[in-house]
Design a protein around this motif. Structure first.
Motif, PDB file in Angstrom:
ATOM      1  N   TYR A  57     -37.868   2.874  36.114  1.00 49.31           N
ATOM      2  CA  TYR A  57     -36.831   2.383  35.211  1.00 49.31           C
ATOM      3  C   TYR A  57     -36.986   3.046  33.853  1.00 49.31           C
ATOM      4  O   TYR A  57     -38.104   3.132  33.328  1.00 49.31           O
ATOM      5  N   THR A  86     -31.552   0.955  21.822  1.00 51.16           N
ATOM      6  CA  THR A  86     -31.489   1.191  23.266  1.00 51.16           C
ATOM      7  C   THR A  86     -32.855   1.613  23.787  1.00 51.16           C
ATOM      8  O   THR A  86     -33.458   2.565  23.286  1.00 51.16           O
ATOM      9  N   VAL A  87     -33.336   0.887  24.790  1.00 51.77           N
ATOM     10  CA  VAL A  87     -34.596   1.207  25.452  1.00 51.77           C
ATOM     11  C   VAL A  87     -34.360   2.413  26.358  1.00 51.77           C
ATOM     12  O   VAL A  87     -33.291   2.582  26.931  1.00 51.77           O
ATOM     13  N   GLY A  88     -35.377   3.271  26.485  1.00 49.22           N
ATOM     14  CA  GLY A  88     -35.244   4.452  27.324  1.00 49.22           C
ATOM     15  C   GLY A  88     -34.552   5.591  26.611  1.00 49.22           C
ATOM     16  O   GLY A  88     -34.128   6.552  27.234  1.00 49.22           O
ATOM     17  N   SER A 147     -40.067  -8.763  27.755  1.00 47.37           N
ATOM     18  CA  SER A 147     -39.401  -9.454  28.851  1.00 47.37           C
ATOM     19  C   SER A 147     -38.583 -10.598  28.286  1.00 47.37           C
ATOM     20  O   SER A 147     -38.953 -11.208  27.298  1.00 47.37           O
ATOM     21  N   ARG A 188     -39.866   0.136  27.370  1.00 44.69           N
ATOM     22  CA  ARG A 188     -39.452  -1.137  27.983  1.00 44.69           C
ATOM     23  C   ARG A 188     -40.678  -2.038  28.085  1.00 44.69           C
ATOM     24  O   ARG A 188     -41.389  -2.034  29.074  1.00 44.69           O
ATOM     25  N   ASP A 189     -40.918  -2.830  27.033  1.00 42.59           N
ATOM     26  CA  ASP A 189     -42.122  -3.654  27.045  1.00 42.59           C
ATOM     27  C   ASP A 189     -41.875  -5.112  26.704  1.00 42.59           C
ATOM     28  O   ASP A 189     -42.807  -5.882  26.608  1.00 42.59           O
ATOM     29  N   GLY A 223     -37.695   3.939  30.285  1.00 42.52           N
ATOM     30  CA  GLY A 223     -38.500   3.247  29.292  1.00 42.52           C
ATOM     31  C   GLY A 223     -39.823   2.731  29.822  1.00 42.52           C
ATOM     32  O   GLY A 223     -40.690   2.324  29.052  1.00 42.52           O
ATOM     33  N   ASP A 224     -40.023   2.764  31.155  1.00 47.33           N
ATOM     34  CA  ASP A 224     -41.291   2.316  31.741  1.00 47.33           C
ATOM     35  C   ASP A 224     -42.292   3.461  31.767  1.00 47.33           C
ATOM     36  O   ASP A 224     -41.922   4.632  31.926  1.00 47.33           O
ATOM     37  N   SER A 269     -28.098  -8.377  32.462  1.00 51.55           N
ATOM     38  CA  SER A 269     -29.267  -7.797  31.810  1.00 51.55           C
ATOM     39  C   SER A 269     -28.817  -6.694  30.863  1.00 51.55           C
ATOM     40  O   SER A 269     -27.694  -6.219  30.934  1.00 51.55           O
ATOM     41  N   MET A 323     -30.293  -3.225  28.228  1.00 55.83           N
ATOM     42  CA  MET A 323     -31.348  -2.309  27.792  1.00 55.83           C
ATOM     43  C   MET A 323     -31.327  -2.181  26.269  1.00 55.83           C
ATOM     44  O   MET A 323     -31.793  -1.193  25.720  1.00 55.83           O
TER      45      MET A 323
END
Length: 181
Positions: free
Chosen positions: A15, A43-45, A79, A76-77, A17-18, A90, A92
């Motif tokens: 995914y 925006t993540v990623g 939750s 992406r850290d 950002g991971d 969901s 991002m």
């Protein structure tokens, strides 16, 4: 929640950002107030820049340095940042004023708007931090060099892996002490 519009027959490579490996990572060290998402969120990623105040993070460079390289990659850290409406779609986007973690080294899953092949340089859009790839030293128009490279290629819009070495420390924001970890 809307009706599903696609079916995945298997899990994705990863995914955006991971973290893509157990290799060491490096984080841009914030000042005393931390790094926080600015207006519109982050925006993540995608790549992001710490703004002139040393706290606010956006997916575009500060107006004072419009062609600056990004501070780091928004990972992406977090939750459940969708606390107010847990059952909604969901996202991002890190909401405004939430803490943001920017990494400056490591191996991460990401998506490029251009086809990515191993060894290509990774460039960040100066308008929204999205990723494009290309030959090293040949930044596409409207992008900034990131210092990251493609280590596992993918078609445009598919998940790739990009990496940046975890080498000597460099300053991460105007208010930082010049250290990164």
């Amino acid at each position: 929640m809307s009706f599903p519009t696609r079916i995945n027959y298997g899990p994705p490579l990863g995914y955006p950002g991971d973290q893509a490996s157990a290799n060491p990572t490096r984080t841009a060290i914030p000042g005393e107030l931390g790094h926080r998402a600015g207006d519109g969120g982050v925006t993540v990623g995608a790549f992001a820049w710490v703004q002139d105040d040393g706290v606010t993070v956006l997916n575009k460079p500060p107006a004072s340095t419009p062609n600056a390289p990004p501070t780091g990659f928004a990972i992406r850290d977090q939750s459940n940042v969708n606390l107010g409406n847990v059952l909604s779609q969901s996202t991002m986007i890190v909401p405004p004023n939430f803490m943001v973690t920017l990494h400056t080294g490591g191996d991460y899953f990401a998506v490029s708007s251009t086809p990515a092949t191993p060894g290509q340089a990774v460039y960040a859009s100066l308008t929204d931090g999205t990723i494009q790839t290309g030959s090293p030293g040949a930044a596409p128009s409207g992008t900034s060099a990131t210092g990251w490279i493609v280590t596992r290629g993918a078609d445009a819009g598919a998940v790739m892996i990009m990496s940046a070495t975890v080498g000597p420390a460099q300053a991460s924001s105007p208010s930082s002490s010049g250290k990164t970890s």
